[in-house]
Scaffold this active site. Structure first.
Site, PDB file in Angstrom:
ATOM      1  N   MET A 172      13.821  -5.302  83.500  1.00 21.57           N
ATOM      2  CA  MET A 172      14.502  -6.556  83.229  1.00 21.57           C
ATOM      3  C   MET A 172      13.923  -7.259  82.004  1.00 21.57           C
ATOM      4  SD  MET A 172      15.502  -9.612  85.776  1.00 21.57           S
ATOM      5  CE  MET A 172      15.094  -8.956  87.355  1.00 21.57           C
ATOM      6  N   HIS A 225      50.321  -8.598  87.606  1.00 20.80           N
ATOM      7  CA  HIS A 225      49.128  -7.811  87.316  1.00 20.80           C
ATOM      8  C   HIS A 225      48.746  -7.934  85.832  1.00 20.80           C
ATOM      9  CE1 HIS A 225      46.235  -4.622  88.226  1.00 20.80           C
ATOM     10  NE2 HIS A 225      46.463  -4.226  86.996  1.00 20.80           N
ATOM     11  N   GLN A 261      41.599  -6.404  74.047  1.00 18.93           N
ATOM     12  CA  GLN A 261      42.018  -5.045  74.366  1.00 18.93           C
ATOM     13  C   GLN A 261      43.504  -4.985  74.732  1.00 18.93           C
ATOM     14  OE1 GLN A 261      38.942  -4.775  77.245  1.00 18.93           O
ATOM     15  NE2 GLN A 261      37.602  -3.525  75.967  1.00 18.93           N
ATOM     16  N   THR A 282      40.757   0.610  78.599  1.00 22.52           N
ATOM     17  CA  THR A 282      39.408   0.101  78.361  1.00 22.52           C
ATOM     18  C   THR A 282      38.480   0.930  79.230  1.00 22.52           C
ATOM     19  OG1 THR A 282      39.228  -1.430  80.220  1.00 22.52           O
ATOM     20  CG2 THR A 282      40.470  -2.193  78.325  1.00 22.52           C
ATOM     21  N   CYS A 283      37.184   0.619  79.189  1.00 20.07           N
ATOM     22  CA  CYS A 283      36.300   1.424  80.020  1.00 20.07           C
ATOM     23  C   CYS A 283      36.486   1.088  81.499  1.00 20.07           C
ATOM     24  CB  CYS A 283      34.846   1.257  79.591  1.00 20.07           C
ATOM     25  SG  CYS A 283      34.343  -0.442  79.456  1.00 20.07           S
ATOM     26  N   PRO A 288      35.396 -12.153  77.908  1.00 16.97           N
ATOM     27  CA  PRO A 288      36.374 -12.419  76.860  1.00 16.97           C
ATOM     28  C   PRO A 288      37.004 -11.182  76.203  1.00 16.97           C
ATOM     29  CG  PRO A 288      34.166 -12.728  76.015  1.00 16.97           C
ATOM     30  CD  PRO A 288      34.024 -12.308  77.436  1.00 16.97           C
ATOM     31  N   GLN A 289      36.406  -9.992  76.390  1.00 21.86           N
ATOM     32  CA  GLN A 289      36.893  -8.843  75.616  1.00 21.86           C
ATOM     33  C   GLN A 289      38.297  -8.403  75.991  1.00 21.86           C
ATOM     34  OE1 GLN A 289      33.822  -8.729  76.954  1.00 21.86           O
ATOM     35  NE2 GLN A 289      32.381  -8.306  75.311  1.00 21.86           N
ATOM     36  N   GLY A 303       3.923  -7.185  78.863  1.00 18.98           N
ATOM     37  CA  GLY A 303       4.086  -6.208  79.934  1.00 18.98           C
ATOM     38  C   GLY A 303       5.343  -5.378  79.723  1.00 18.98           C
ATOM     39  N   ALA A 304       5.596  -4.507  80.725  1.00 19.12           N
ATOM     40  CA  ALA A 304       6.786  -3.664  80.636  1.00 19.12           C
ATOM     41  C   ALA A 304       7.720  -4.057  81.776  1.00 19.12           C
ATOM     42  CB  ALA A 304       6.393  -2.198  80.733  1.00 19.12           C
TER      43      ALA A 304
END
Lengths: 443, 268
Positions: free
Chosen positions: A195, A101, A122, A50-51, A117-118, A191-192
């Protein structure tokens, strides 16, 4: 001697992203890696990629050489410089530690965001890939399918997956709690700011219609383009507020932008439709008194962060309970693994004795011209004798399961009765329905 | 036969209690644990309930006569209406936590009212079953609305106080509750109207203008529900205010039923 488990890998705990992404394997690359692993050693192998982690789980007769081979496989994908940084990043676990592990990974206890949950999907993907590459065997097969069950247990018996932990996902979760489906709902970004844009994007991703208002028309256009919304002029603020369901405010104004006076007008126009105000500006954009107005739900940065902290704390609490579940499950599978060396020997020993007794009975039966009924009676007697004779030695063997002298006892038994070398593992025992305990495969 | 009836009644009551407890568990602890048995237990309870009504009808009077029968019918009606409504969307599943206790309450009321359930002959008319039936359907609708409104008020309060713990996570979205409540009230209101009018003019002409507490409650319920609907249409009132109106309306409707039980058991 049954095969031992070994795990070689690296994760976000030990390695930087640059290294992880170099080693990540998917699809064909994963299959190639698995095939290369199993070439010549006839061991089982599974690669979780996974990443956040790359891990090779394998079975081996020789733990040390397996570790070296695994390391070499990974190093082959790296440049010299990267190999050096791999040195400190790899972790290697054997046996029980490897199983623990795996269980922790599948249950998302080792994830960057605990409870996400991913990871279970995987791990399942890794399981399927190993199956189709032909490197899945009975030992890893059992450990992995058990890990799915452990993950499910952890998920249902603890609150590990409850509550979101990032500001933008909390904002969209709260919006869903108020409005149900967000599809077609109107979100107004005021606004910008990073977040604010992240929250607006995550809301727009659920199908909400996004509009952007900014004092500067260019900025409104720019932000709208980035987040997939439509720009609106600042003079339309009040009328947009009347239409909006969710308002995210993150302007750099040092005075309240949404004052009680403005909100009173807006609310009148809205005919009491609820409005969700998210004020992520510092200093604040929304007069806090607005929060006590009817049909207004106001959350500021502190509120959202507090929710995130609470959820995190809850997850940490749940993780403690989850570790206990993992402990129990590891102990159970270890108990099963300890019988692995033993079971084939017991089976072979019984077969050897039965063979002799039945052979002798068959010969005598021919000579004595026995009827079928009498022969069967003799066979039953023979079986009973075998059982009685073997009772004590088998009990002693079983009792030694897991002890250091167990291997020697097994070897002695095999030598004494000429049982040869053990072949494959016995089939994994099933769980008795409802008992939650492993059924011993020998009794 | 009588033991059968008693046994089935007891079984039904126990099953409802169990279902209510399981729903509360799933409200507090989440629907993954023991709470997942709530809906199946409720279905079993409803089945027992139907059996009870069938046996009782065979052994006893015709249904829909007397407050005891009406209440058992009501209680079953609420449960069946809820089970049907949840077929359309799992989102409202948790409302069982509020509705099952109401069903149980009605069943218990029926237990109290069982002793005396003959309707005095001077108010017996052909329209009596219509009167009771229409009112019963109305109350079922209001009970559903009440469940949704209670959940709404609790959730709105938690959202305002920023207490977003376990129960908050499990309740359906405010908008879903609001719409569900509105639909239930708009369904119940015409039924209640017909029920009251039929009661005043055709069923009960003897007592009609003698305002008893029961009539007062009925009128109050009607005014409250009318207010909920009218204010929503005219002024867009929704959410918390509508929910509170709905809860009060249902409590008044409940007052009518309590009045009947008390009158029929001779308490008042």
């Amino acid at each position: 001697m049954a095969k031992e488990l070994v795990l070689v890998g690296l994760s976000h705990h030990t390695a930087p992203l640059e290294l992880r992404e170099k080693l990540a394997v998917d699809g064909d690359a994963r299959e190639a890696l698995l095939k290369r692993w199993s070439e010549g050693v006839a061991g089982e192998g599974v690669v979780i990629s996974t990443c956040n982690r790359v891990e090779l789980y394998a079975t081996t007769d020789d733990t040390l050489s397996a570790e070296q081979r695994a390391r070499a496989l990974l190093e082959a994908r790296l440049t010299d410089d990267e190999r050096k940084s791999l040195e400190g990043s790899l972790y290697i676990h054997g046996g029980e530690a490897a199983i623990r592990h795996l269980f922790r990974v599948a249950s998302s206890l080792d994830s960057m965001v605990v409870g996400e949950p991913q990871i279970l999907g995987q791990v399942k993907e890794a399981f399927d890939a190993a199956k189709s590459a032909g490197t899945m065997g009975s030992l890893l097969g059992r450990c992995f399918s058990r890990s799915f069950a452990v993950a499910k247990r952890v998920r249902t018996e603890t609150g590990i997956a409850e509550g979101t932990v990032s500001v933008s996902s909390i904002a969209s979760q709260l919006a869903k709690k108020i409005f149900g489906e967000l599809k077609g709902r109107k979100v107004l970004l005021l606004g910008a700011g990073e977040m604010g844009e992240a929250a607006a994007k995550s809301l727009a991703n659920t199908g909400a219609v996004l509009r952007v208002v900014n004092r500067s028309p260019e900025k409104a256009r720019k932000v709208a383009a980035e987040c997939g919304g439509e720009p609106r002029g600042y003079e339309q603020l009040a009328s947009e507020m009347v239409q909006a369901d969710v308002v995210i405010s993150s302007t750099s104004s040092d005075r309240f932008v949404l004052t009680t006076e403005l909100m009173k007008d807006v609310l009148r126009g809205r005919r009491h439709r609820p409005i969700f105000l998210i004020d992520i500006a510092v200093p604040r954009d929304v007069d806090p008194r607005v929060g006590s107005m009817e049909s207004v739900f106001l959350f500021d940065v502190d509120d959202l962060q507090e929710v995130a902290q609470e959820n995190l704390a809850q997850r940490r609490q749940a993780a403690l309970a989850a570790e206990r579940i993992v402990d129990i499950e590891v102990a159970e599978i270890e108990a099963w693994r300890r019988t692995l060396d033993l079971t084939p020997t017991i089976v072979a020993l019984r077969e050897r004795f039965a063979e002799v007794v039945h052979g002798e009975i068959a010969r005598s039966a021919k000579k004595m011209d026995l009827s079928d009924k009498d022969r069967k009676a003799l066979e039953r007697m023979g079986d009973a004798v075998v059982k009685k004779i073997l009772h004590q030695p088998l009990a002693a063997l079983k009792k030694s399961a897991g002890d250091p002298e167990n291997a020697a006892m097994i070897a002695a038994t095999r030598a004494l009765f000429d049982l040869g070398k053990p072949s494959e593992y016995p089939p994994a025992p099933e769980r008795a329905p409802g008992s939650g305990k492993l059924v011993p495969d020998e009794s | 036969m009588a033991t059968w009836v008693g046994g089935l009644f007891l079984g039904t009551a126990i099953a409802y209690t169990l279902a209510a407890a399981l729903y509360l568990v799933s409200l507090v602890r989440g629907a993954e644990g023991k709470g997942r048995f709530a809906a199946p237990v409720l279905m079993a309870a409803a089945t027992l309930h139907i059996a009870y009504l069938a046996v009782d009808t065979l052994a006893h009077t015709t249904p829909m006569q007397g407050i005891a029968q009406t209440l058992t019918f009501l209680s079953l009606g609420i449960v069946l209406a809820f089970l049907l409504a949840r077929l359309r969307g799992k989102g409202i599943d948790i409302l069982g936590a509020f509705l099952t206790p109401v069903a149980l309450l009605f069943l218990m009321g029926a237990g109290v009212g069982r002793s005396v359930d003959a309707v005095s002959p001077d108010v017996r008319s052909a329209l009596l079953p219509v009167h009771i039936g229409v009112n019963a359907l109305g109350i079922i609708a209001f009970a559903l609305a009440f469940g949704a409104a209670t959940a709404y008020v609790i959730q709105e309060r938690m959202l305002r106080r920023k207490k977003l713990g376990g129960i908050f996570q499990r309740l359906p979205p405010l908008d879903v509750l609001d719409n569900f409540g509105l639909r239930a009230v708009s369904l119940g209101f015409p039924l209640l109207t017909v029920g009251i009018v039929s009661g005043v003019f055709w069923v009960d002409p003897v007592e009609s203008f003698d305002i008893s507490p029961m009539h007062g409650f009925a009128l109050a319920a009607w005014v409250l529900f009318a207010g909920v609907l009218l204010l929503r249409m005219a002024a867009g009132w929704r959410g918390r205010r509508a929910a509170i109106g709905t809860i009060m309306g249902f409590l008044c409707a409940l007052g009518v039923l309590v009045g009947y039980v008390m009158r029929d058991t001779g308490v008042s």
